[in-house]
Scaffold this motif. Structure first.
Motif, mmCIF file in Angstrom:
data_model
loop_
_atom_site.group_PDB
_atom_site.id
_atom_site.type_symbol
_atom_site.label_atom_id
_atom_site.label_comp_id
_atom_site.label_asym_id
_atom_site.label_seq_id
_atom_site.Cartn_x
_atom_site.Cartn_y
_atom_site.Cartn_z
ATOM 1 N N GLN A 314 0.792 -1.091 -0.023
ATOM 2 C CA GLN A 314 -0.051 0.044 -0.039
ATOM 3 C C GLN A 314 0.862 1.439 0.059
ATOM 4 O OE1 GLN A 314 -2.963 -1.600 3.097
ATOM 5 N NE2 GLN A 314 -4.176 0.051 2.080
ATOM 6 N N VAL A 315 1.302 1.441 -1.436
ATOM 7 C CA VAL A 315 2.111 2.945 -1.420
ATOM 8 C C VAL A 315 1.340 3.986 -0.984
ATOM 9 C CG1 VAL A 315 1.634 2.839 -3.787
ATOM 10 C CG2 VAL A 315 3.627 3.910 -2.901
ATOM 11 N N ARG A 316 2.123 4.796 -0.483
ATOM 12 C CA ARG A 316 1.506 6.212 -0.201
ATOM 13 C C ARG A 316 0.945 6.844 -1.343
ATOM 14 N NH1 ARG A 316 2.408 11.544 -0.393
ATOM 15 N NH2 ARG A 316 4.718 10.899 -1.245
ATOM 16 N N GLY A 317 -0.226 7.443 -1.656
ATOM 17 C CA GLY A 317 -0.646 8.034 -2.713
ATOM 18 C C GLY A 317 0.197 8.992 -3.359
ATOM 19 N N GLY A 318 0.539 8.961 -4.509
ATOM 20 C CA GLY A 318 1.564 9.684 -5.287
ATOM 21 C C GLY A 318 3.012 9.510 -4.879
ATOM 22 N N GLY A 319 3.484 8.258 -4.144
ATOM 23 C CA GLY A 319 4.676 7.796 -3.938
ATOM 24 C C GLY A 319 5.082 6.673 -4.646
ATOM 25 N N ASP A 320 4.734 6.437 -5.858
ATOM 26 C CA ASP A 320 4.988 5.592 -6.882
ATOM 27 C C ASP A 320 6.664 5.802 -7.314
ATOM 28 O OD1 ASP A 320 2.593 3.936 -7.079
ATOM 29 O OD2 ASP A 320 1.997 6.050 -7.481
ATOM 30 N N ILE A 321 6.919 6.967 -7.564
ATOM 31 C CA ILE A 321 8.434 7.332 -8.119
ATOM 32 C C ILE A 321 9.319 6.845 -7.197
ATOM 33 C CG2 ILE A 321 9.809 8.948 -8.744
ATOM 34 C CD1 ILE A 321 7.977 10.258 -10.500
ATOM 35 N N ALA A 322 9.068 7.224 -5.938
ATOM 36 C CA ALA A 322 9.803 6.810 -4.797
ATOM 37 C C ALA A 322 10.017 5.360 -4.590
ATOM 38 C CB ALA A 322 9.351 7.509 -3.575
ATOM 39 N N ALA A 323 8.750 4.757 -4.444
ATOM 40 C CA ALA A 323 8.893 3.172 -4.632
ATOM 41 C C ALA A 323 9.537 2.534 -5.701
ATOM 42 C CB ALA A 323 7.484 2.712 -4.536
ATOM 43 N N MET A 324 9.541 2.964 -6.962
ATOM 44 C CA MET A 324 10.247 2.572 -7.971
ATOM 45 C C MET A 324 11.649 2.773 -7.982
ATOM 46 S SD MET A 324 7.778 2.871 -11.215
ATOM 47 C CE MET A 324 6.787 4.174 -10.857
ATOM 48 N N THR A 325 12.171 3.937 -7.373
ATOM 49 C CA THR A 325 13.680 4.426 -7.078
ATOM 50 C C THR A 325 14.125 3.364 -6.139
ATOM 51 O OG1 THR A 325 12.940 6.812 -7.879
ATOM 52 C CG2 THR A 325 15.162 6.281 -6.475
ATOM 53 N N GLY A 326 13.449 3.152 -4.913
ATOM 54 C CA GLY A 326 13.778 2.089 -4.103
ATOM 55 C C GLY A 326 14.261 0.893 -4.777
ATOM 56 N N ILE A 327 13.349 0.184 -5.652
ATOM 57 C CA ILE A 327 13.614 -1.050 -6.213
ATOM 58 C C ILE A 327 14.702 -0.892 -7.178
ATOM 59 C CG2 ILE A 327 12.434 -2.691 -7.743
ATOM 60 C CD1 ILE A 327 9.557 -1.449 -6.966
ATOM 61 N N ALA A 328 14.615 0.299 -7.980
ATOM 62 C CA ALA A 328 16.036 0.436 -8.741
ATOM 63 C C ALA A 328 17.341 0.420 -7.854
ATOM 64 C CB ALA A 328 15.903 1.640 -9.742
ATOM 65 N N LYS A 329 17.213 1.018 -7.007
ATOM 66 C CA LYS A 329 18.412 1.109 -5.934
ATOM 67 C C LYS A 329 18.998 -0.210 -5.306
ATOM 68 C CE LYS A 329 19.950 4.367 -2.261
ATOM 69 N NZ LYS A 329 21.017 5.047 -3.306
ATOM 70 N N ALA A 330 17.792 -0.833 -5.150
ATOM 71 C CA ALA A 330 18.018 -2.413 -4.620
ATOM 72 C C ALA A 330 18.637 -3.135 -5.960
ATOM 73 C CB ALA A 330 16.757 -3.106 -4.148
ATOM 74 N N VAL A 331 18.241 -2.948 -7.147
ATOM 75 C CA VAL A 331 18.791 -3.563 -8.205
ATOM 76 C C VAL A 331 20.261 -3.387 -8.307
ATOM 77 C CG1 VAL A 331 18.574 -3.979 -10.415
ATOM 78 C CG2 VAL A 331 16.647 -3.874 -9.164
ATOM 79 N N PHE A 332 20.882 -2.242 -8.253
ATOM 80 C CA PHE A 332 21.846 -1.703 -8.668
ATOM 81 C C PHE A 332 22.876 -2.291 -7.488
ATOM 82 C CE2 PHE A 332 20.404 2.289 -11.027
ATOM 83 C CZ PHE A 332 21.278 2.026 -12.156
ATOM 84 N N ALA A 333 22.319 -2.338 -6.157
ATOM 85 C CA ALA A 333 23.011 -3.111 -5.183
ATOM 86 C C ALA A 333 23.392 -4.425 -5.202
ATOM 87 C CB ALA A 333 22.313 -2.744 -3.793
ATOM 88 N N LEU A 334 22.252 -5.128 -5.814
ATOM 89 C CA LEU A 334 22.543 -6.482 -6.188
ATOM 90 C C LEU A 334 23.452 -6.808 -7.441
ATOM 91 C CD1 LEU A 334 18.743 -7.749 -5.899
ATOM 92 C CD2 LEU A 334 20.722 -8.602 -4.611
ATOM 93 N N ASP A 335 23.568 -5.872 -8.311
ATOM 94 C CA ASP A 335 24.305 -5.969 -9.747
ATOM 95 C C ASP A 335 25.740 -5.677 -8.946
ATOM 96 O OD1 ASP A 335 24.537 -6.033 -12.544
ATOM 97 O OD2 ASP A 335 25.445 -4.027 -12.183
ATOM 98 N N ASP A 336 25.921 -4.623 -8.061
ATOM 99 C CA ASP A 336 27.373 -4.618 -7.640
ATOM 100 C C ASP A 336 27.722 -5.888 -6.972
ATOM 101 O OD1 ASP A 336 27.116 -1.782 -8.419
ATOM 102 O OD2 ASP A 336 26.549 -0.886 -6.320
ATOM 103 N N ALA A 337 27.138 -6.389 -6.177
ATOM 104 C CA ALA A 337 27.182 -7.472 -5.536
ATOM 105 C C ALA A 337 27.689 -8.690 -6.360
ATOM 106 C CB ALA A 337 26.276 -8.017 -4.415
#
Length: 803
Positions: A314-337
């Motif tokens: 249940q993302v906060r209304g209007g919080g989708d860019i932030a949520a997708m940025t968090g997912i992308a940030k996690a993907v970059f971290a996994l790629d680094d590892a």
């Protein structure tokens, strides 16, 4: 519930005929009567689909006075290659359809259109417009099908019959007496490709590019955002991709109400183990639990159906860019590892290097993003977003689905483009089983844009139109929906001619717009049913009733076929077979042709009569203007499952300025940065649709999937917000928009109820709450009303006992 017989090949109906299964297996207490005098709100724990859906359909059919055998025969033709395309949502139609290839809302739309009730000349003789203005949207449409062309008589305050030829002549005279730039030609999402192409030609020959449509109100953020990202204004996936994907995202879409047939593909994906990860401020039953009405085993099983979302956030209304940025940030971290340990990369570096532009800037944005800010803006914990990143990193074929929860914001375009960025990171674009999937609303809203319904000159083949038909296309862009509303308010729009729809109810700022509407010179509505827009009388008003899509359309060359485009850019034929509701009705193409002949005689070489005599000739004209998308149009239109338009991005041809797929970096996490919700008593209102409505059409007052019965006058709230504001369940409140523009926008006497909503958000029903939506609160470049984030304050009127 008693058992009914089944066999391995499908249903075996007890008694005589298929409706015996539907009625004989219904001995439960699930049915709720609509009781607007004693509304109730309670938890609904049943799955989407199942017997609740069947019961609702039977109740609506009975209420409309329809024979079960007649309805069954009609529904058997719905979404079939030899039948008609659904008049409600635009979801894709399979080449090998199910026996019941329709959903609850699609069947309700069919019941609503094929009703035996008639809104005829006798009805109008009994009621003044002033009286009808006091009726609800539901009660107006419930009078049945319009049967007779009508003209408003101001001395009587009534609509009176008018001859077709008189109506066309008088409307043309009024339009020719004003500047064409002051006339608007609106199109709802139901008009067929043939009608839409004729309509836009008529408007341009007359001298107007003012061609707003339903897309302006919902997916224009897609139409602007996707071409910049991938060179296509529409999605890249087809049903074949849904059959192959091994993961899906859903952002901001109530699938169980707005595109229920998609649930079949989601269910199949879940059964083969594909994760389905949903981001939505509201818990919607369709992406939680589903029981497939196509399956006798499921229908007769006591279980709760399929769990549809593996993870629901249940993302906060209007919080989708932030949520997708968090997912992308996690993907970059996994790629680094992965690089550190010598494992395969998580990023699709070959795809990025070969096919993408702008990746470096996007990577900097994501890596520099602060986790605390991501969590604050999204309303989701870091570990949950990192979990999503891990799931995404393991998938090979991912589809990103989204709806108006992304598009209806000030930065709706950036929302859409951020989802594209997330898919591009791992090469999830232009390969089987993967891609972007904007889930459109009305049944042909996407197709109308394909054949010329647009105010933007760059989207039409201007030179071809001028060469083919010997007229000059106006050389400036026209008005979209927001521009039209502004023109009505300031008086520059003098005439509004609508091909379907209920425009005044769908737009923002209801009170201001209704007041200004009455100051126009001309209001013409081509419609199948009565709605409020007919009653907002300008100086001169006409109702022109038309044949519906489900009805036979016979012209000089015989029975006619029309076509439309679904959400996956597939073109389908549609064959009407029901008797028209009235002998006085004309088809939409016939109405357009007759109006054009009266309005622009001798101003072009368009063969209006030939086109109406044989719609195949209109399709030839469409193919001539758009040869890539409509190659062999007439030969291919009957293809089961439709034929697919040429969408370059679906095979990695990027029709962008860079010649590549573009990573487009957002400027901010806040998709609605210019509204103030810092005050403790200001909430962000998200407008919703009930499962008893489609767009502005209200079938009834029950929202079964949310447990709301007998009312639409409700605000659903986070329980902590209620406690903080001193509210309890069933308290009555007035709701007012929190703005500083000097305009009071207010609705009164709504009841509040605790609901599973993120803190700071609340929800209520569209279109009633459009009264709270400022006209200026829209997507900055796409002009889509930002209906998913309206700043409001609630004022308690006094307590009332729970119903």
């Amino acid at each position: 519930m008693r058992a009914c017989g089944v066999d391995p090949s499908g249903l075996r109906f007890a008694g005589s005929g298929p409706w015996a299964l539907l009625t004989g297996c219904m001995e439960t207490d699930m049915e709720r009567s609509e009781n607007t005098d004693n509304p109730t709100i309670e938890q609904y724990d049943q799955p989407t689909g199942g017997w609740g859906s069947v019961k609702s359909l039977l109740s609506h059919a009975k209420d409309e006075g329809m024979l079960a055998s007649t309805l069954w025969a009609t529904l058997q033709k719905q979404n079939k290659a030899d039948g008609y395309q659904c008049v409600s949502c635009s979801w894709a139609k399979p080449a090998e359809p199910h026996t019941f290839e329709y959903c609850e809302n699609g069947a309700k739309a069919t019941i609503w259109e094929t009703t035996p009730k008639r809104c005829d000349r006798e009805f109008f003789a009994k009621h003044t417009v002033s009286e009808l203005l006091e009726w609800t949207d539901h009660d107006l449409e419930k009078q049945g099908r319009l049967t007779t062309p009508m003209r408003y008589d101001r001395t009587l305050d009534q609509y009176v019959p008018v001859k077709w030829e008189d109506a066309f002549r008088e409307i043309a005279a009024e339009l020719n007496a004003i500047d064409p730039k002051s006339a608007v030609f609106y199109v709802s999402g139901r008009a067929a490709l043939e009608t839409s192409h004729m309509w836009q030609l008529m408007a341009r020959i007359y001298g107007s590019n003012n061609l707003p449509d339903s897309s302006n109100m919902c997916h224009e953020s897609t139409s602007v955002g996707l071409p910049e990202s991938i060179g296509s204004p529409v999605g890249t996936v087809t049903l074949d991709d849904f059959d192959q994907c091994d993961m899906m995202f859903f952002f901001g879409h109530n699938t169980g109400t707005n595109a229920p047939r998609l649930l079949h593909w989601v269910q199949e994906a879940r059964k083969r183990g594909a994760p389905v990860i949903t981001f939505n401020p509201v818990l919607e039953r369709g992406l939680m639990r589903f029981k497939n009405p196509q399956s006798p085993t499921e229908m007769l099983s006591p279980d709760e159906g399929t769990k549809m979302s593996s993870d629901y956030y249940q993302v906060r209304g209007g919080g989708d860019i932030a949520a997708m940025t968090g997912i992308a940030k996690a993907v970059f971290a996994l790629d680094d590892a992965a690089q550190e340990t010598g494992r395969p990369r998580v990023l699709d570096v070959d795809f990025i290097e070969t096919h993408c532009h702008g990746f470096d800037e996007f990577e900097r944005f994501v890596r520099q993003a602060d986790w605390d800010e991501i969590v604050r803006c999204s309303g989701l914990p870091r570990d949950e977003l990192e979990h999503v990143g891990r799931v995404y990193a393991k998938a090979e074929k991912v589809i990103g689905n989204y709806g108006m929860g992304l598009t209806q914001h000030r930065h709706g375009i950036e929302n859409v483009q951020m989802l594209v960025n997330l898919l591009l990171m791992r090469g999830m674009m232009g390969k089987p089983g993967a891609g972007i999937s904007p889930i459109r609303g009305h049944s042909n809203v996407q197709g109308q844009r394909t054949v010329g319904i647009t105010e933007k000159l760059k989207l039409i083949p201007v030179e071809k139109f001028e060469e083919f038909y010997g007229f000059t296309v106006p050389k400036e862009d026209g008005l979209d929906t927001i521009g039209t509303c502004e023109g009505i308010l300031d008086g520059s729009v003098k005439a509004f001619v609508a091909l379907g729809g209920n425009f005044s109810r769908a737009i923002p700022d209801t009170a201001r717009m209704e007041d200004a509407w009455r100051r126009m010179r001309l209001n013409v509505q081509i419609s199948t049913k009565l709605n409020r827009n007919h009653l907002l009388t300008a100086e001169i008003n006409y109702i022109l009733p038309c044949i519906g899509r489900i009805e036979r359309d016979t012209q000089a060359s015989g029975p006619q076929t029309v076509s439309m485009e679904d959400s996956t850019a597939c073109i389908h034929a549609s064959f009407g077979h029901r008797e028209p509701a009235s002998r006085e009705l004309l088809s939409e193409p016939k109405i357009v042709a007759e109006l054009a002949k009266a309005l622009v005689p001798g101003k072009s070489t368009v063969p209006w009569d030939e086109w109406v005599g044989d719609y195949a000739k209109v399709r030839d004209a469409i193919e001539r203007a758009y040869p890539t998308d409509f190659r062999d149009f007439n030969k291919r239109m009957g293809t089961p499952g439709g034929f697919h338009r040429d969408i370059g991005a679906s095979y990695r041809e990027w029709r962008t300025e860079s010649g590549k797929a573009n990573f487009l970096t957002p400027d901010t996490f806040d998709v609605d940065p210019d509204i103030d919700t810092t005050s403790a008593d200001v909430l962000r209102l998200i407008t919703l649709r009930s499962n008893d409505q489609f767009n502005t059409t209200i079938y009834g007052y029950d929202d079964r999937l949310r447990g709301v019965f007998g009312t639409r006058m409700v605000i659903l709230m986070n329980e902590e917000d209620m406690q903080r504001l001193g509210l309890r369940n069933d308290d009555r409140v007035d709701v007012q928009t929190h703005t500083d523009d000097g305009i009071v926008r207010k609705v009164e006497d709504y009841r509040v109820h605790a609901w599973a909503m993120p803190k700071g958000n609340c929800g209520g029903y569209y279109p009633e709450l459009n009264a709270l939506l400022p006209l200026w609160h829209h997507s900055k470049r796409a002009h889509v009303p930002a209906a998913k984030s309206i700043p409001v304050r609630l004022t308690k009127r006094g307590r009332q006992a729970a119903a």
